[in-house]
Design an enzyme around this catalytic site. Structure first.
Site, PDB file in Angstrom:
ATOM      1  N   HIS A 200      31.088  41.133  47.849  1.00  0.00           N
ATOM      2  CA  HIS A 200      30.162  40.279  48.601  1.00  0.00           C
ATOM      3  C   HIS A 200      29.640  41.085  49.788  1.00  0.00           C
ATOM      4  O   HIS A 200      30.301  42.003  50.280  1.00  0.00           O
ATOM      5  CB  HIS A 200      30.954  39.049  49.077  1.00  0.00           C
ATOM      6  CG  HIS A 200      30.142  37.983  49.736  1.00  0.00           C
ATOM      7  ND1 HIS A 200      29.703  38.082  51.046  1.00  0.00           N
ATOM      8  CD2 HIS A 200      29.719  36.768  49.289  1.00  0.00           C
ATOM      9  CE1 HIS A 200      29.051  36.970  51.373  1.00  0.00           C
ATOM     10  NE2 HIS A 200      29.031  36.175  50.321  1.00  0.00           N
ATOM     11  N   ASP A 277      39.940  40.653  49.919  1.00  0.00           N
ATOM     12  CA  ASP A 277      39.074  39.513  50.213  1.00  0.00           C
ATOM     13  C   ASP A 277      39.385  38.416  49.202  1.00  0.00           C
ATOM     14  O   ASP A 277      39.015  38.507  48.033  1.00  0.00           O
ATOM     15  CB  ASP A 277      37.610  39.949  50.126  1.00  0.00           C
ATOM     16  CG  ASP A 277      36.627  38.802  50.300  1.00  0.00           C
ATOM     17  OD1 ASP A 277      37.071  37.659  50.545  1.00  0.00           O
ATOM     18  OD2 ASP A 277      35.411  39.040  50.173  1.00  0.00           O
ATOM     19  N   LYS A 303      36.146  27.255  50.991  1.00  0.00           N
ATOM     20  CA  LYS A 303      36.249  27.619  49.577  1.00  0.00           C
ATOM     21  C   LYS A 303      37.459  26.971  48.914  1.00  0.00           C
ATOM     22  O   LYS A 303      37.608  27.039  47.687  1.00  0.00           O
ATOM     23  CB  LYS A 303      36.371  29.136  49.424  1.00  0.00           C
ATOM     24  CG  LYS A 303      35.282  29.950  50.102  1.00  0.00           C
ATOM     25  CD  LYS A 303      33.965  29.883  49.385  1.00  0.00           C
ATOM     26  CE  LYS A 303      33.007  30.928  49.977  1.00  0.00           C
ATOM     27  NZ  LYS A 303      31.679  30.878  49.355  1.00  0.00           N
ATOM     28  N   CYS A 441      24.660  36.756  47.580  1.00  0.00           N
ATOM     29  CA  CYS A 441      25.108  37.702  48.617  1.00  0.00           C
ATOM     30  C   CYS A 441      25.939  38.818  47.999  1.00  0.00           C
ATOM     31  O   CYS A 441      26.945  39.262  48.565  1.00  0.00           O
ATOM     32  CB  CYS A 441      25.887  36.991  49.720  1.00  0.00           C
ATOM     33  SG  CYS A 441      24.924  35.787  50.642  1.00  0.00           S
TER      34      CYS A 441
END
Length: 488
Positions: A200, A277, A303, A441
């Site tokens: 990302h 991540d 999320k 993204c």
């Protein structure tokens, strides 16, 4: 004290036990502890006694929302009663363009259960105060709630101590914190940072900027045609100048699950630290930072069914202890004079100013909610749903799935021959189906496949086969060019 489970009747018990594997023991039934909470309590499919833990030596306060517990749910696995769970998400009753909402944009943000919504309301009605700074009762309640949520994050990630958990606004801020507070101190000219093509933008831009500032070099591990990291190529990028490897646990654009544990071990063998991540992993699978062996792990609350504006950075204690603050202000200092400033230790050192207290409390409620269901159960259910969705999408003429890794989480990315990505997104929206249509993204990985954008339906444990059926039926109608306005 733990909440007491009250099962109000055989019919409810039967519905809860539906799908249990043969031979599984029935969940423990606690004795009734009082009246069943009124409709609209934190969840419609469990019934709890509400007891507020004593704060700062005070008496428990009746009415405090206890952590959600789903009796026996951690063993349900693929037999999860999703229709029961869906009742906990009020927004799933929403109508969009006159049709039932089908929420398949979970990789962008997840919806919030009543348990989280009610916990936020309770905070503002009964606990709202700044933290750590006053002797009055509401400050004690607020501080207790805030730090209790940190304990929940610690348990969710299996960190060794809650001092390894730093609150941030989200995964993006967490990565920027590491880039500034650790990177500026440890990365210099000629050093190297390794990422992958799957990242990302939030796991590209901070390292790109750090390399620009320091003269370090950014190196990128390639992926194969299925969207899997080429480990041999990754290994060749590691060397004596490698300071950090930063990689996605799950690709937000393709759904690829990376071999994070192996990649972290390879980074450590080269003498580098490793950041993972986890923004797209935490809602789909159990996460154990000690097993992963990573030095940093980041995720965003929104999320994983929590509010926006809150997230967490896990940092190994020995690493955090050696990092300088990245912002200055209140809450992160021991003492200030005009001659000297002494800082708190981690995590307070990295939490300058008034934090997003209520949202942190909401994060704790969300993690308790998914913990009650059980992340292994969620992972098993979503895996089966992903396989179902993949099979059906492959029947749509002209549809090409982008990203076909052997290990995937609940993200499906595709293009449809003869139809622009935005056209597909708008057509689905008119039928009440929410997907993401764009570059997500993650422009470098899409360009690896010769694309600028894809359509991305993404799954959560409250999705069901009816949602997938609706998506595929809408796509088939689009390929046949039937006008949406004429649909029944």
């Amino acid at each position: 004290m733990p909440p007491v489970i009250e099962i109000p009747g055989e019919a409810h018990l039967v519905s809860l036990l539906a799908g249990f594997p043969p031979g599984l023991a029935a969940p423990h039934m606690g004795a009734a502890a009082g009246p069943i909470p009124a409709a609209g309590s934190p969840s419609s499919f469990y019934f709890l006694e509400y007891v507020r833990p004593a704060a700062a030596g005070g008496m428990p306060v009746p009415g405090f929302p206890a952590d959600p517990v789903v009796p026996g749910s951690s063993a349900i696995g693929a037999g999860l009663d999703v229709e029961l769970i869906r009742r906990d998400f009020p927004i799933l009753e929403e109508r969009v363009h006159g049709r039932r909402l089908v929420w398949l944009d979970n990789a962008a943000t997840t919806q919030k259960p009543k348990a989280v919504i009610d916990r936020l309301r309770y905070f503002y009605e009964h606990e709202n105060s700044n933290i750590h700074r006053a002797a009055h009762e509401l400050a004690a309640r607020s501080t207790d709630a805030y730090e209790d949520a940190r304990e929940k994050v610690k348990a969710f990630l299996n960190a060794a101590t809650k001092d390894e958990i730093v609150y941030v606004r989200g995964g993006t801020e967490a990565i920027n914190l590491v880039a500034q507070a650790w990177g500026r101190k440890n990365v210099g000219k000629g050093d190297e940072i390794v990422i992958t093509w799957l990242e990302h933008h939030a796991n590209i831009v901070p390292w790109f900027r750090l390399c620009e500032e320091t003269g370090a070099r950014l190196r990128v591990a390639p992926v194969d045609d299925r969207g899997q990291v080429l480990l041999d190529e990754y290994a060749r990028l590691l060397g004596p100048r490698t300071k950090l490897v930063s990689l996605a646990h799950v690709s937000n654009a393709l759904g690829t699950v990376t071999p994070a544990q192996q990649m972290v071990a390879m980074a450590h063998a080269a003498g580098a630290l490793a950041l993972v991540d986890g923004a797209q992993a935490v809602s789909h699978m159990p996460v154990d930072v000690q097993s992963l062996g990573c030095d940093f792990y980041v995720f965003s609350g929104h999320k994983v069914f929590a509010p926006t504006g809150i997230g967490a950075l896990y940092g190994r204690k020995s690493v955090l202890d050696d990092m300088d603050p990245w912002q200055g202000g209140g809450n992160m200092i021991q003492d200030v004079t005009f001659e000297e400033i002494r800082y708190q230790g981690p995590p307070a050192r990295f939490e300058a100013g008034t934090p997003s207290i209520a949202d942190a409390v909401g994060l704790g409620a969300a993690l308790a909610y998914v913990g009650g269901i059980g992340m292994p159960a969620i992972a098993a259910y979503e895996h089966a749903l992903l396989e179902y969705a993949t099979r059906l999408l492959e029947t749509v003429p002209g549809l090409r799935i982008i990203g076909t890794a052997a290990e995937k989480a609940g993200v499906l990315s595709f293009v449809l021959q003869g139809h622009e990505v935005t056209e597909v997104g708008r057509a689905l929206d008119r039928e009440g189906i929410a997907v993401r249509a764009g570059h997500h993204c993650a422009q470098p990985i899409l360009r690896r496949f010769g694309l600028e954008a894809t359509v991305r339906p993404s799954l959560a444990f409250y999705n069901n086969r009816a949602d997938i059926d609706a998506l595929v039926a809408a796509l088939l109608r689009l390929t046949r060019r039937k006008p949406i306005s004429s649909l029944p």
